[in-house]
Design an enzyme around this catalytic site. Structure first.
Site, short mmCIF file in Angstrom:
data_model
loop_
_atom_site.label_atom_id
_atom_site.label_comp_id
_atom_site.label_asym_id
_atom_site.label_seq_id
_atom_site.Cartn_x
_atom_site.Cartn_y
_atom_site.Cartn_z
N ARG A 154 0.86 -1.19 0.00
CA ARG A 154 0.00 0.00 0.00
C ARG A 154 0.89 1.22 0.00
NH1 ARG A 154 -2.65 -1.23 5.48
NH2 ARG A 154 -0.56 -2.06 5.60
N ASN A 208 -7.34 -7.20 -4.79
CA ASN A 208 -7.67 -5.78 -4.91
C ASN A 208 -9.15 -5.56 -5.17
OD1 ASN A 208 -5.15 -4.87 -4.34
ND2 ASN A 208 -4.72 -3.97 -6.34
N PHE A 249 -10.81 -1.86 6.03
CA PHE A 249 -11.40 -1.51 4.73
C PHE A 249 -12.92 -1.40 4.80
CE2 PHE A 249 -8.25 -0.98 1.40
CZ PHE A 249 -7.13 -1.13 2.18
N LEU A 250 -13.41 -1.08 6.00
CA LEU A 250 -14.83 -0.78 6.15
C LEU A 250 -14.99 0.66 6.62
CD1 LEU A 250 -16.43 -4.00 7.75
CD2 LEU A 250 -16.59 -3.20 5.38
N ALA A 252 -16.19 4.12 5.71
CA ALA A 252 -16.99 4.80 4.69
C ALA A 252 -16.33 6.13 4.34
CB ALA A 252 -18.40 5.03 5.22
N GLY A 257 -9.77 5.48 -4.58
CA GLY A 257 -9.09 6.06 -5.75
C GLY A 257 -7.71 5.44 -5.85
N CYS A 260 -4.34 1.86 -8.24
CA CYS A 260 -4.54 0.40 -8.24
C CYS A 260 -6.00 -0.02 -8.31
CB CYS A 260 -3.88 -0.18 -6.99
SG CYS A 260 -2.14 0.22 -6.89
N LYS A 263 -8.11 0.85 -11.51
CA LYS A 263 -7.53 0.16 -12.68
C LYS A 263 -7.74 -1.36 -12.58
CE LYS A 263 -2.88 -0.46 -12.89
NZ LYS A 263 -2.15 -1.59 -13.44
C1 UGA Z 1 -3.84 -1.10 -2.79
C2 UGA Z 1 -3.90 -2.37 -1.95
O1 UGA Z 1 -4.35 -2.06 -0.62
C3 UGA Z 1 -2.53 -3.03 -1.87
O2 UGA Z 1 -2.61 -4.25 -1.14
C4 UGA Z 1 -2.03 -3.31 -3.29
O3 UGA Z 1 -0.75 -3.90 -3.31
C5 UGA Z 1 -1.98 -2.00 -4.06
O4 UGA Z 1 -3.31 -1.43 -4.09
C6 UGA Z 1 -1.50 -2.30 -5.46
O5 UGA Z 1 -2.20 -2.98 -6.21
O6 UGA Z 1 -0.36 -1.96 -5.79
P1 UGA Z 1 -3.13 1.45 -2.38
O7 UGA Z 1 -3.76 1.73 -3.71
O8 UGA Z 1 -1.79 2.00 -2.08
O9 UGA Z 1 -3.03 -0.15 -2.13
O10 UGA Z 1 -4.11 2.06 -1.30
P2 UGA Z 1 -5.15 1.55 -0.21
O11 UGA Z 1 -4.63 1.83 1.14
O12 UGA Z 1 -5.58 0.18 -0.47
O13 UGA Z 1 -6.35 2.57 -0.49
C7 UGA Z 1 -7.00 2.64 -1.75
C8 UGA Z 1 -8.17 3.61 -1.71
O14 UGA Z 1 -9.23 3.08 -0.90
C9 UGA Z 1 -7.85 4.98 -1.13
O15 UGA Z 1 -8.46 5.96 -1.92
C10 UGA Z 1 -8.46 4.94 0.27
O16 UGA Z 1 -8.83 6.22 0.74
C11 UGA Z 1 -9.68 4.08 0.01
N1 UGA Z 1 -10.19 3.38 1.23
C12 UGA Z 1 -9.43 2.46 1.86
C13 UGA Z 1 -11.47 3.68 1.69
O17 UGA Z 1 -12.20 4.52 1.13
N2 UGA Z 1 -11.93 3.03 2.81
C14 UGA Z 1 -11.20 2.09 3.46
O18 UGA Z 1 -11.69 1.52 4.47
C15 UGA Z 1 -9.91 1.81 2.98
#
Ligand code: UGA
Length: 470
Positions: A154, A208, A249-250, A252, A257, A260, A263
């Site tokens: 992440r 993902n 990841f719950l 709200a 965005g 990753c 896409k």
């Molecule tokens: C994500 C995955 O979490 C990684 O495990 C994966 O390796 C990576 O993509 C990748 O494919 O390279 P990342 O995109 O860095 O990582 O970010 P995340 O922390 O997963 O967050 C993604 C989006 O979800 C952010 O916009 C975040 O604000 C949102 N989010 C996350 C929420 O709206 N609610 C949540 O509870 C968690």
């Protein structure tokens, strides 16, 4: 072991630094000469906590080097890691041009047995195509194996994710390659899961997409909470306490965005259609994600009546905190929606201002030099990215600076009771509206257990209210 990483983007550079950190001899390769020159001069092209120090440390002990030559990398390394971009086509399918080109380059340079590891996120069956390509272009018929080793980093916590992973997935169809891959990961104490190549490739897209699905699930629930007067945080705690569901990841918010999730969900939909098993559930995940922002703007419009010419402050530009990455950031889409409606937007982000300015991603936005500067004269404040920094801003000062103290918290970062007690009209996602009481901001005593996320903020705001009432 000697390892070459082809592609020094986000994944390649961090993987290279971490593999050097545990003792391997790593060479990071990129066709971008300017980037390699900068890296050799000690300049790190991305912001990731701890990366600068790790790169410098390993360069100084000569475990990490940079080059523009694939030939050199393949020549000196037993393991060749492919970490080049796999950007989306406009229809959501994956553009594999870079992977194919690297496969041909490796084939040209291959003189003895090597393990070729695919770390880029690719559609299932890409490993087979990489192997076919290398076989076709390497006329000497040199032996090699192709392995799939997806990454689960992440942004913002990538070094910890790589150094202390939940699991290491090795998709491999040969014992020889597997034993080499086990040596690469011997210094890590995580469980190693061995699968065939196709399964490993699927694990990445499936993981993902499942995380994106969790976010869309909670966001769809947040709309039901708003309509019914329930509180999404309590609902998330209630369901998340079940170990089978899990609380992470719950959260709200305005939706997911980044480079990753959007896409990869689109790619997985496209792959499923290509292989004749359309994964329609994921289309709903996408729809909910898009609609979450639309719903938020609608609520903003309901509160302010007309958005045209309204002064709106937005805190947050990056797609999440602890990164300067603004790719597919919901915050930027939101700002552009507001500008489109004629609002005058002043935005601030602890790390994202520079990229937004340089790439002109929000034409018409005013980029403020601080969170407090952004709110001067504002008729509403929108919190779009959950930077912890925003919880320690002086909200009494924010109240003084704003023209009308209305806050729209798109990430449920602040505590509704505290905001109400400071005199704000406070809207958040899936939680009841908090209106300032009639007797003004300081007429209430803030209860001790507010369940606020940041203890620091709770203490600070409570002191502030106490001081005002004195
Ligand atoms: C994500 C995955 O979490 C990684 O495990 C994966 O390796 C990576 O993509 C990748 O494919 O390279 P990342 O995109 O860095 O990582 O970010 P995340 O922390 O997963 O967050 C993604 C989006 O979800 C952010 O916009 C975040 O604000 C949102 N989010 C996350 C929420 O709206 N609610 C949540 O509870 C968690």
């Amino acid at each position: 072991m000697r390892i070459a990483i082809i592609g020094t983007g986000y994944v390649g550079l961090i993987t290279g630094a971490c593999l050097a950190e545990v003792g391997h001899q790593v060479i990071c390769i990129d066709i971008d000469e300017v980037k390699i020159k900068a890296l050799r001069a000690g300049k790190i092209p991305i912001y990731e906590p701890g990366l600068d120090e790790m790169v410098h440390r390993n360069v100084s002990v000569r475990r990490l080097a940079f080059s523009t030559s694939v030939d050199e990398g393949v020549d000196i390394s037993e393991v060749i890691v492919i970490a080049v971009p796999t950007p989306p086509h406009t229809d959501g399918s994956v553009d594999l041009t870079y992977i194919e080109r690297v496969a041909r380059e490796i084939a040209d340079s291959l003189k003895q047995y090597r393990v070729i590891v695919d770390k880029s996120t690719v559609p299932v069956k890409t490993g087979e195509k990489v192997a076919d390509t290398i076989r076709r272009y390497n006329r000497a018929g040199v032996e090699f194996d192709v392995v799939s080793n997806p990454e689960f980093l992440r942004e913002g916590s990538a070094l910890t994710d790589l150094m202390e992973p939940d699991r290491i997935v090795i998709g491999c169809n040969s014992e020889r390659a597997l034993s080499i891959m086990k040596s690469v990961y011997a210094p890590f104490s995580a469980p190693i899961m061995v699968t065939d190549v196709n399964s490993a490739e699927l694990i990445k897209h499936a993981a993902n997409s499942f995380l994106a699905l969790k976010i869309s699930y909670i966001n769809a629930l947040s709309a039901i909470c708003e309509a019914s007067g329930a509180d999404i945080d309590k609902v998330a705690d209630g369901i998340g306490a079940d170990k089978r569901i899990g609380r992470s990841f719950l959260n709200a918010g305005l939706g997911y965005g980044g480079s990753c999730f959007p896409k990869d969900v689109a790619a997985f939909i496209s792959i499923s259609e290509q292989i004749g098993e359309p994964f329609n559930l994921l289309k709903e995940v996408q729809r909910i994600n898009r609609f979450q922002r639309v719903r938020f703007v609608r609520r903003l419009r309901d509160a302010l009546w007309v958005l045209k010419e309204k002064r709106i402050a937005v805190w947050g530009l990056t797609f999440k905190p602890d990164t300067d990455d603004v790719r597919n950031s919901v915050a930027l889409d939101l700002i552009n929606d507001l500008i489109q409606e004629g609002a005058r937007v002043a935005a601030y982000d602890p790390k994202g201002n520079e990229k937004v300015q340089k790439l002109n991603l929000c034409p018409g936005v005013h980029l403020a030099s601080s969170a407090l500067n952004a709110v001067q004269g504002a008729e509403a404040l929108v919190l779009a990215t959950e930077w912890p920094d925003f919880t320690s801003v002086d909200f009494a000062e924010v109240h003084r600076q704003m023209h009308t103290p209305i806050v729209f918290d798109g990430r449920n970062l602040l505590d509704p009771n505290t905001m109400r007690d400071l005199g704000f009209q406070y809207y958040s996602i899936g939680r009841p509206l908090s209106k300032a009481s009639r007797n003004g901001p300081a007429d209430r005593i803030i209860p001790i257990d507010l369940g606020i996320r940041s203890k620091y903020t709770r203490r600070k705001l409570r002191d502030e209210v106490a001081q005002r009432s004195r």
